[in-house]
Design a protein around this motif. Structure first.
Motif, PDB file in Angstrom:
ATOM      1  N   HIS A 160       0.851  -1.181   0.000  1.00  0.00           N
ATOM      2  CA  HIS A 160       0.000   0.000   0.000  1.00  0.00           C
ATOM      3  C   HIS A 160       0.886   1.230   0.000  1.00  0.00           C
ATOM      4  O   HIS A 160       1.712   1.423   0.879  1.00  0.00           O
ATOM      5  CB  HIS A 160      -0.886  -0.006   1.238  1.00  0.00           C
ATOM      6  CG  HIS A 160      -1.858   1.118   1.263  1.00  0.00           C
ATOM      7  ND1 HIS A 160      -1.504   2.379   1.618  1.00  0.00           N
ATOM      8  CD2 HIS A 160      -3.168   1.172   0.965  1.00  0.00           C
ATOM      9  CE1 HIS A 160      -2.557   3.161   1.542  1.00  0.00           C
ATOM     10  NE2 HIS A 160      -3.574   2.453   1.151  1.00  0.00           N
ATOM     11  N   THR A 161       0.734   2.067  -1.015  1.00  0.00           N
ATOM     12  CA  THR A 161       1.512   3.300  -1.083  1.00  0.00           C
ATOM     13  C   THR A 161       0.553   4.463  -1.238  1.00  0.00           C
ATOM     14  O   THR A 161      -0.638   4.290  -1.503  1.00  0.00           O
ATOM     15  CB  THR A 161       2.483   3.284  -2.273  1.00  0.00           C
ATOM     16  OG1 THR A 161       1.714   3.157  -3.474  1.00  0.00           O
ATOM     17  CG2 THR A 161       3.480   2.152  -2.164  1.00  0.00           C
ATOM     18  N   ARG A 162       1.102   5.640  -1.083  1.00  0.00           N
ATOM     19  CA  ARG A 162       0.290   6.838  -1.294  1.00  0.00           C
ATOM     20  C   ARG A 162      -0.103   6.934  -2.764  1.00  0.00           C
ATOM     21  O   ARG A 162       0.695   6.601  -3.644  1.00  0.00           O
ATOM     22  CB  ARG A 162       1.082   8.088  -0.955  1.00  0.00           C
ATOM     23  CG  ARG A 162       1.426   8.234   0.462  1.00  0.00           C
ATOM     24  CD  ARG A 162       2.122   9.543   0.665  1.00  0.00           C
ATOM     25  NE  ARG A 162       3.305   9.610  -0.201  1.00  0.00           N
ATOM     26  CZ  ARG A 162       4.279  10.469  -0.050  1.00  0.00           C
ATOM     27  NH1 ARG A 162       4.227  11.350   0.887  1.00  0.00           N
ATOM     28  NH2 ARG A 162       5.316  10.464  -0.859  1.00  0.00           N
ATOM     29  N   PRO A 163      -1.287   7.400  -3.053  1.00  0.00           N
ATOM     30  CA  PRO A 163      -1.631   7.580  -4.464  1.00  0.00           C
ATOM     31  C   PRO A 163      -0.842   8.750  -5.038  1.00  0.00           C
ATOM     32  O   PRO A 163      -0.554   9.716  -4.347  1.00  0.00           O
ATOM     33  CB  PRO A 163      -3.133   7.874  -4.432  1.00  0.00           C
ATOM     34  CG  PRO A 163      -3.393   8.389  -3.075  1.00  0.00           C
ATOM     35  CD  PRO A 163      -2.395   7.733  -2.181  1.00  0.00           C
ATOM     36  N   LEU A 198      -0.874  24.451  -5.797  1.00  0.00           N
ATOM     37  CA  LEU A 198       0.528  24.560  -6.219  1.00  0.00           C
ATOM     38  C   LEU A 198       1.478  24.136  -5.099  1.00  0.00           C
ATOM     39  O   LEU A 198       2.480  23.465  -5.348  1.00  0.00           O
ATOM     40  CB  LEU A 198       0.827  25.988  -6.676  1.00  0.00           C
ATOM     41  CG  LEU A 198       0.103  26.435  -7.956  1.00  0.00           C
ATOM     42  CD1 LEU A 198       0.372  27.906  -8.242  1.00  0.00           C
ATOM     43  CD2 LEU A 198       0.527  25.569  -9.122  1.00  0.00           C
ATOM     44  N   ALA A 199       1.176  24.503  -3.860  1.00  0.00           N
ATOM     45  CA  ALA A 199       2.029  24.109  -2.735  1.00  0.00           C
ATOM     46  C   ALA A 199       1.983  22.597  -2.526  1.00  0.00           C
ATOM     47  O   ALA A 199       3.014  21.966  -2.251  1.00  0.00           O
ATOM     48  CB  ALA A 199       1.581  24.831  -1.464  1.00  0.00           C
ATOM     49  N   LEU A 200       0.820  21.998  -2.677  1.00  0.00           N
ATOM     50  CA  LEU A 200       0.696  20.549  -2.529  1.00  0.00           C
ATOM     51  C   LEU A 200       1.455  19.818  -3.631  1.00  0.00           C
ATOM     52  O   LEU A 200       2.133  18.822  -3.380  1.00  0.00           O
ATOM     53  CB  LEU A 200      -0.782  20.155  -2.546  1.00  0.00           C
ATOM     54  CG  LEU A 200      -1.106  18.699  -2.299  1.00  0.00           C
ATOM     55  CD1 LEU A 200      -0.623  18.269  -0.933  1.00  0.00           C
ATOM     56  CD2 LEU A 200      -2.604  18.482  -2.419  1.00  0.00           C
ATOM     57  N   ALA A 201       1.357  20.337  -4.844  1.00  0.00           N
ATOM     58  CA  ALA A 201       2.087  19.713  -5.957  1.00  0.00           C
ATOM     59  C   ALA A 201       3.591  19.842  -5.755  1.00  0.00           C
ATOM     60  O   ALA A 201       4.346  18.892  -6.009  1.00  0.00           O
ATOM     61  CB  ALA A 201       1.670  20.349  -7.277  1.00  0.00           C
ATOM     62  N   THR A 251       9.176  15.475  -2.066  1.00  0.00           N
ATOM     63  CA  THR A 251       9.335  14.349  -1.146  1.00  0.00           C
ATOM     64  C   THR A 251       9.559  13.082  -1.941  1.00  0.00           C
ATOM     65  O   THR A 251       8.931  12.840  -2.967  1.00  0.00           O
ATOM     66  CB  THR A 251       8.091  14.178  -0.251  1.00  0.00           C
ATOM     67  OG1 THR A 251       6.938  14.013  -1.070  1.00  0.00           O
ATOM     68  CG2 THR A 251       7.907  15.371   0.651  1.00  0.00           C
ATOM     69  N   ARG A 252      10.452  12.244  -1.423  1.00  0.00           N
ATOM     70  CA  ARG A 252      10.738  10.978  -2.081  1.00  0.00           C
ATOM     71  C   ARG A 252      10.008   9.873  -1.350  1.00  0.00           C
ATOM     72  O   ARG A 252       9.912   9.879  -0.133  1.00  0.00           O
ATOM     73  CB  ARG A 252      12.227  10.687  -2.051  1.00  0.00           C
ATOM     74  CG  ARG A 252      13.041  11.708  -2.815  1.00  0.00           C
ATOM     75  CD  ARG A 252      14.488  11.382  -2.737  1.00  0.00           C
ATOM     76  NE  ARG A 252      14.739  10.193  -3.569  1.00  0.00           N
ATOM     77  CZ  ARG A 252      15.897   9.610  -3.668  1.00  0.00           C
ATOM     78  NH1 ARG A 252      16.914  10.069  -2.975  1.00  0.00           N
ATOM     79  NH2 ARG A 252      16.055   8.544  -4.435  1.00  0.00           N
ATOM     80  N   ARG A 253       9.556   8.924  -2.085  1.00  0.00           N
ATOM     81  CA  ARG A 253       8.940   7.744  -1.477  1.00  0.00           C
ATOM     82  C   ARG A 253      10.022   6.823  -0.960  1.00  0.00           C
ATOM     83  O   ARG A 253      11.065   6.664  -1.587  1.00  0.00           O
ATOM     84  CB  ARG A 253       8.088   6.988  -2.490  1.00  0.00           C
ATOM     85  CG  ARG A 253       6.876   7.745  -2.921  1.00  0.00           C
ATOM     86  CD  ARG A 253       6.030   6.866  -3.774  1.00  0.00           C
ATOM     87  NE  ARG A 253       4.997   7.668  -4.410  1.00  0.00           N
ATOM     88  CZ  ARG A 253       4.121   7.188  -5.235  1.00  0.00           C
ATOM     89  NH1 ARG A 253       4.157   5.912  -5.551  1.00  0.00           N
ATOM     90  NH2 ARG A 253       3.213   7.953  -5.769  1.00  0.00           N
ATOM     91  N   ALA A 254       9.753   6.212   0.164  1.00  0.00           N
ATOM     92  CA  ALA A 254      10.708   5.253   0.708  1.00  0.00           C
ATOM     93  C   ALA A 254      10.687   3.992  -0.148  1.00  0.00           C
ATOM     94  O   ALA A 254       9.630   3.495  -0.529  1.00  0.00           O
ATOM     95  CB  ALA A 254      10.345   4.922   2.146  1.00  0.00           C
ATOM     96  N   ASP A 255      11.883   3.505  -0.455  1.00  0.00           N
ATOM     97  CA  ASP A 255      11.959   2.260  -1.227  1.00  0.00           C
ATOM     98  C   ASP A 255      11.693   1.104  -0.281  1.00  0.00           C
ATOM     99  O   ASP A 255      12.421   0.890   0.687  1.00  0.00           O
ATOM    100  CB  ASP A 255      13.340   2.114  -1.858  1.00  0.00           C
ATOM    101  CG  ASP A 255      13.580   3.165  -2.923  1.00  0.00           C
ATOM    102  OD1 ASP A 255      12.590   3.581  -3.554  1.00  0.00           O
ATOM    103  OD2 ASP A 255      14.740   3.567  -3.106  1.00  0.00           O
TER     104      ASP A 255
END
Length: 156
Positions: free
Chosen positions: A2-5, A77-80, A86-90
């Motif tokens: 399960h990851t963030r969309p 724009l701030a959310l984008a 931010t990087r997703r954790a591998d």
């Protein structure tokens, strides 16, 4: 797993974008309509005071809706930008081989030694006697501690 969309597939993100754009378009329409109405009324020598001041109120309402839409676009724009930075954790996920007979599961380690089972004996049941206690038994118990009932009359 399960990851963030991703932001592109996020429904709340697109609702915020659409709502912000609708607020900007609606606010602009209210402001421009109010300004045009004020121009017509101010150039009309027979205009009443109510017609002139109602147009100003509508322009203020339209400006508030327009400002809310602008704040929504800034939030988009701030959310984008935050999502892009931010990087997703591998995360590596090990698959389970259900066909294997090899049992490699770790057995839980007991932290406390297990207690021996309790031995339960039959309880001795005593029935109260209906005969009064002999007087020497009462005399032998005169030194036993007693609960204080708070009544001074029993002490005399």
């Amino acid at each position: 797993m399960h990851t963030r969309p991703r932001l592109v597939t996020s429904i709340p993100f697109w609702v915020l974008v659409a709502g912000s754009l609708a607020a900007i378009i609606g606010g602009l329409a209210i402001v421009l309509n109010g300004i045009n109405a004020m121009e017509e009324v101010l150039n009309d020598p027979n205009a009443t005071v109510v017609q002139v001041y109602v147009g100003q109120s509508w322009v203020v309402v339209g400006a508030a809706v327009l400002g809310a839409g602008a704040v929504g676009i800034v939030a988009v724009l701030a959310l984008a930008a935050a999502t892009a930075l931010t990087r997703r954790a591998d995360i590596s996920v090990e698959s389970i081989d259900w066909d294997s007979d090899d049992e490699t599961a770790v057995e839980p380690v007991a932290t406390a030694p297990s207690a021996a089972p309790l031995a339960v004996e039959d309880a001795d049941i005593e029935t109260p006697s209906t005969t009064p206690a002999p007087p020497q038994a009462a005399a032998a118990r005169h030194d036993e501690p007693r609960l204080d009932a708070g009544d001074d009359a029993t002490r005399r």
